[in-house]
Design a protein around this motif. Structure first.
Motif, PDB file in Angstrom:
ATOM      1  N   ARG A   1       0.813  -1.212   0.000  1.00  0.00           N
ATOM      2  CA  ARG A   1       0.000   0.000   0.000  1.00  0.00           C
ATOM      3  C   ARG A   1       0.851   1.269   0.000  1.00  0.00           C
ATOM      4  O   ARG A   1       0.309   2.367  -0.071  1.00  0.00           O
ATOM      5  N   ARG A   2       2.167   1.082   0.073  1.00  0.00           N
ATOM      6  CA  ARG A   2       3.051   2.248   0.041  1.00  0.00           C
ATOM      7  C   ARG A   2       3.005   2.969  -1.299  1.00  0.00           C
ATOM      8  O   ARG A   2       3.420   4.123  -1.410  1.00  0.00           O
ATOM      9  N   LEU A   3       2.489   2.283  -2.332  1.00  0.00           N
ATOM     10  CA  LEU A   3       2.393   2.928  -3.646  1.00  0.00           C
ATOM     11  C   LEU A   3       1.278   3.965  -3.704  1.00  0.00           C
ATOM     12  O   LEU A   3       1.285   4.850  -4.565  1.00  0.00           O
ATOM     13  N   LEU A   4       0.288   3.856  -2.795  1.00  0.00           N
ATOM     14  CA  LEU A   4      -0.917   4.668  -2.911  1.00  0.00           C
ATOM     15  C   LEU A   4      -0.677   6.177  -2.862  1.00  0.00           C
ATOM     16  O   LEU A   4      -1.197   6.900  -3.712  1.00  0.00           O
ATOM     17  N   PRO A   5       0.078   6.709  -1.881  1.00  0.00           N
ATOM     18  CA  PRO A   5       0.267   8.167  -1.857  1.00  0.00           C
ATOM     19  C   PRO A   5       0.913   8.692  -3.135  1.00  0.00           C
ATOM     20  O   PRO A   5       0.546   9.761  -3.630  1.00  0.00           O
ATOM     21  N   PHE A   6       1.859   7.929  -3.670  1.00  0.00           N
ATOM     22  CA  PHE A   6       2.552   8.383  -4.874  1.00  0.00           C
ATOM     23  C   PHE A   6       1.660   8.258  -6.113  1.00  0.00           C
ATOM     24  O   PHE A   6       1.677   9.118  -6.995  1.00  0.00           O
TER      25      PHE A   6
END
Length: 278
Positions: free
Chosen positions: A141-146
């Motif tokens: 889920r670390r991809l979400l902000p980017f």
């Protein structure tokens, strides 16, 4: 929107998915994006210099769009470092049409019908379904902000470019000068932040990156031209059919899974395009 414009925008969508796939192929996503940006400069100059000068009123739009592209590219490369093409791309591209449509309804003079907004909503629903695997399939889920940061930048430069092309007097020249400014700003900014180590050394990386830059220009120029003859919100939504192409590329070229949800989402995207055409 005429059939000719529709087919042109679909072609632009494929080219957009293609250059994103080429960036994803690189071991260094930032390095690949720098190569693409370096190649944008001679491509833009080769196209812009022989053509008539754009109107002076268009230059603030050129600079604004190029600065926005810096953030778009930065967020996109960071997202690709953390997720697959078939997940990052739908999220990054999918949220943008809704933002454009909502802002356009208030700030633009384009006449978009209720059926067209319905098509945009259906298209967005398909995109949301396409992206749900980030929550259900154990992906990072670390991809979400980017990815969402990339979507915000996409919506911003879509509006800037659509308006800038309209006042420029020549959409092709406008896009070419945005390419030049974008290439300079992203390349110099990346070198300032990361140093020369960000530049790949392999000749193949430069060949692939240059080809990606050509595909990017083709996609970009067609889309901006379409925005001068059709409503910006509708063209922006139609461009998001590139998600269908990206999923197919991810499946056929990268070996990513083609699940039932992806197939249903693809059908919803196609249905959204059809409704938008009514």
């Amino acid at each position: 929107m005429s059939i000719g414009v529709l087919l042109a925008v679909l072609g632009a969508a494929f080219l957009h998915a293609l250059w994103n796939a080429l960036i994803k192929l690189g071991t260094s996503k930032v390095g690949a994006m720098v190569i693409l940006s370096v190649a944008e400069i001679p491509i833009g100059l080769a196209i812009a210099l022989p053509r008539p000068a754009i109107a002076a009123a268009a230059w603030p739009w050129v600079i604004g769009a190029a600065c926005t592209h810096f953030f778009y590219k930065t967020f996109l490369t960071l997202a690709y470092d953390r997720g697959d093409l078939s997940r990052v791309y739908p999220i990054a591209r999918g949220a943008a049409p809704m933002i454009v449509a909502l802002v356009g309804a208030v700030a633009l003079s384009d006449q978009v019908t209720g059926a067209q907004y319905g098509g945009i909503a259906l298209l967005a629903a398909g995109i949301a379904l396409m992206a749900r695997g980030v929550f259900t399939d154990g992906e990072s889920r670390r991809l979400l902000p980017f990815a969402f940061g990339s979507a915000m930048a996409t919506a911003t430069y879509t509006l800037l470019d659509g308006l800038g092309a309209r006042v420029s007097g020549d959409a092709i020249s406008y896009v070419a000068w945005v390419f030049v400014a974008d290439g300079l700003i992203f390349t110099l900014g990346s070198l300032a932040l990361r140093g020369t180590a960000v530049l790949p050394r392999a000749p193949r990386a430069w060949l692939v990156g240059s080809f990606a830059s050509l595909a990017s220009y083709g996609s970009y120029a067609i889309s901006i031209w379409a925005m001068t003859v059709a409503p910006i919100a509708v063209v922006a939504a139609m461009r998001e059919t590139s998600i269908l192409f990206a999923v197919l590329i991810g499946w056929l070229a990268f070996g990513e899974r083609m699940t039932r949800d992806k197939a249903i989402a693809a059908l919803m995207i196609v249905a959204g395009v059809i409704v938008t055409r009514l």
